[in-house]
Design an enzyme around this catalytic site. Structure first.
Site, short mmCIF file in Angstrom:
data_model
loop_
_atom_site.label_atom_id
_atom_site.label_comp_id
_atom_site.label_asym_id
_atom_site.label_seq_id
_atom_site.Cartn_x
_atom_site.Cartn_y
_atom_site.Cartn_z
N ASP A 15 10.22 -0.31 -33.11
CA ASP A 15 10.28 0.37 -32.02
C ASP A 15 9.38 1.07 -31.25
O ASP A 15 8.21 0.71 -31.28
CB ASP A 15 11.23 1.69 -32.75
CG ASP A 15 12.37 2.11 -31.98
OD1 ASP A 15 12.29 2.42 -30.56
OD2 ASP A 15 13.72 2.00 -32.07
N HIS A 19 12.93 -0.28 -26.29
CA HIS A 19 12.10 0.13 -27.64
C HIS A 19 11.14 -0.67 -27.94
O HIS A 19 10.78 -1.10 -29.22
CB HIS A 19 13.25 0.07 -28.67
CG HIS A 19 14.48 1.29 -28.70
ND1 HIS A 19 14.11 2.46 -28.79
CD2 HIS A 19 15.71 0.92 -27.87
CE1 HIS A 19 15.40 3.14 -28.51
NE2 HIS A 19 16.21 2.33 -27.91
N GLU A 35 19.64 0.39 -24.80
CA GLU A 35 19.14 1.49 -24.14
C GLU A 35 17.64 1.01 -23.39
O GLU A 35 16.81 1.62 -23.30
CB GLU A 35 18.34 2.61 -25.09
CG GLU A 35 19.61 3.22 -25.77
CD GLU A 35 19.10 4.39 -26.89
OE1 GLU A 35 19.81 5.49 -26.97
OE2 GLU A 35 18.05 4.25 -27.69
C1 ACM Z 1 21.00 3.11 -30.71
O1 ACM Z 1 21.54 4.14 -31.25
N1 ACM Z 1 20.12 3.21 -29.70
C2 ACM Z 1 21.47 1.80 -31.06
#
Ligand code: ACM
Length: 418
Positions: free
Chosen positions: A85, A156, A219
């Site tokens: 991440d 991420h 995201e």
């Molecule tokens: C997430 O909670 N961004 C998968």
């Protein structure tokens, strides 16, 4: 006598039986009657999971094994391991040593990032060696738990880009992130970066013998791709008409790579926003709508709606709750969740593989807190995963819970007392 009890069947055999009948003590004492009791039982869903975020805060191998023990006790069978991440890269990939040298450390924001004795930066670091990962995978397998690794792309991505800036869109050095939330840095779409993806996935394929590999996809705000002339050129060259279609091409390429290695690709529900290979499995986190749509299209689905199954949300109003996301997800709400949407046609229902609780760890710095957030709510997930819908009964669950709490105490599981 070969008595068979099927799941969901009422029987007076155990419930009503007097103790001496249960133990089959013969009355005359000189002949022992042996009876065999067969129990035929099977779970409602094949996917009964828990996700642990080891990127935002890491746990030790021993702690993860304790979680696996507790999962096994609940007959949970999927451990989704979030290993990469913005705030940390946690898996050793020998061809890319900087992922550990650089990507596994961040300087935490605020006072936590300063050593009070020296005033110097105090990094937060941690990663799993390949040997440790093999150890965890074997420990899980011995408990009938499959481990699914996640390598999150194209967002991420900061810890990886901090390690190798050429993987990013700007090419500029940047630190491993110490802020939570959605970060705007994305991987670029150069051939060398695809090779990096395949090298990392190639290592994962070797380390994790399970069926699934998770490629993230969540995201990934496209501002950097939109602003970059180079990315726009590459998109054209690769045949993508917009940024989401580009993410779709990237996902499709990774799916092909994983399929060639005998794996099924799984991603967060954003991957539905582009053309998706039929074999891709979708993890529905932004509610259940993504999962409903995916199942209608014929994709397999795991339900993890954030409003019910994100266990970083607080579970009671108590002032003694450790830090967490502020809204409340009480155990009763977790128990009441049904993974199969009413609106899903009957001939698509087999695509709902099951459900999973996700523990994100931005606010969860210790394993004690992780356990607090997971238990007892995880027992509610387990029961939904196993028990036929018609047999679910929250009052019955609550009545059985004290015995489960006693088992957890014996096992050293630090469930929430709040
Ligand atoms: C997430 O909670 N961004 C998968």
């Amino acid at each position: 006598d070969g008595i068979v009890v099927r799941a969901g069947e009422e029987t007076g055999l155990l419930r009503g039986a007097a103790p001496q009948q249960q133990h089959m003590v013969p009355a005359d004492g000189d002949r022992v009657a042996v009876r065999t009791l067969h129990i035929e039982d099977a779970p409602r869903f094949g996917w009964r999971g828990a996700m642990l975020d080891s990127a935002r805060h890491i746990q030790s191998v021993d702690e993860i094994k304790r979680l696996l023990d507790a999962m096994a006790l609940l007959k949970l069978n999927m451990f989704h391991w979030h290993l990469t991440d913005d705030q940390g890269w946690r898996i050793e990939i020998p061809e890319y040593p900087k992922l550990i040298e650089v990507g596994s450390c961040r300087i935490p924001a605020g006072d936590a990032g300063i050593d009070p004795a020296t005033g110097k930066p105090a990094p937060y670091c941690g990663y799993f060696t390949q040997d440790q990962i093999r150890d965890v995978v074997a420990y899980a397998a011995a408990r009938h738990i499959e481990v699914m690794p996640e390598f999150d792309v194209p967002g991420h991505a900061v810890a990886a880009i901090a390690s190798y800036p050429q993987l990013g869109v700007t090419g500029k050095p940047l630190p491993v992130s110490n802020e939570w939330g959605v970060n705007s840095n994305l991987f670029n779409i150069e051939e060398d970066t695809y090779r990096f993806f395949e090298d990392v996935l190639g290592e994962m394929v070797k380390l994790f013998p399970g069926r699934y590999v998770h490629i993230g996809g969540d995201e990934a705000v496209k501002d950097q791709w939109i602003a970059s002339q180079r990315v726009q050129q590459q998109m054209k060259a690769q045949g993508a008409k917009n940024e989401m279609a580009m993410q779709g091409l990237l996902v499709a390429r990774l799916e092909k790579f994983l399929a060639a290695h005998g794996k099924r690709m799984l991603g967060w529900d954003e991957i539905l926003e582009a053309r998706l290979p039929e074999s891709a499995t979708v993890m529905s986190w932004r509610g259940t709508e993504g999962g409903l749509e995916a199942a209608k299209q014929g994709h397999d689905v795991v339900m993890v709606p954030s409003s019910v199954l994100y266990f970083d949300y607080l579970q009671t109003h108590s002032n003694s709750e450790p830090p967490g996301r502020p809204s409340l997800i009480e155990m009763q709400k977790v128990y009441a969740f049904d993974p199969v949407p009413d609106a899903l046609p009957a001939d698509k229902r087999q695509h709902i593989l099951g459900l999973q609780a996700n523990l994100w760890t931005e606010h969860t710095r210790s394993f004690a807190r992780a356990q607090h957030n997971l238990f007892p709510r995880l027992a509610a997930v387990a029961e939904t995963g196993w028990t036929p819908k018609a047999r679910k009964d929250y009052a019955g669950f609550l009545a059985r819970l004290p015995a489960q709490l006693a088992r957890w105490r014996a096992q050293g599981v630090e469930y929430a007392r709040t």
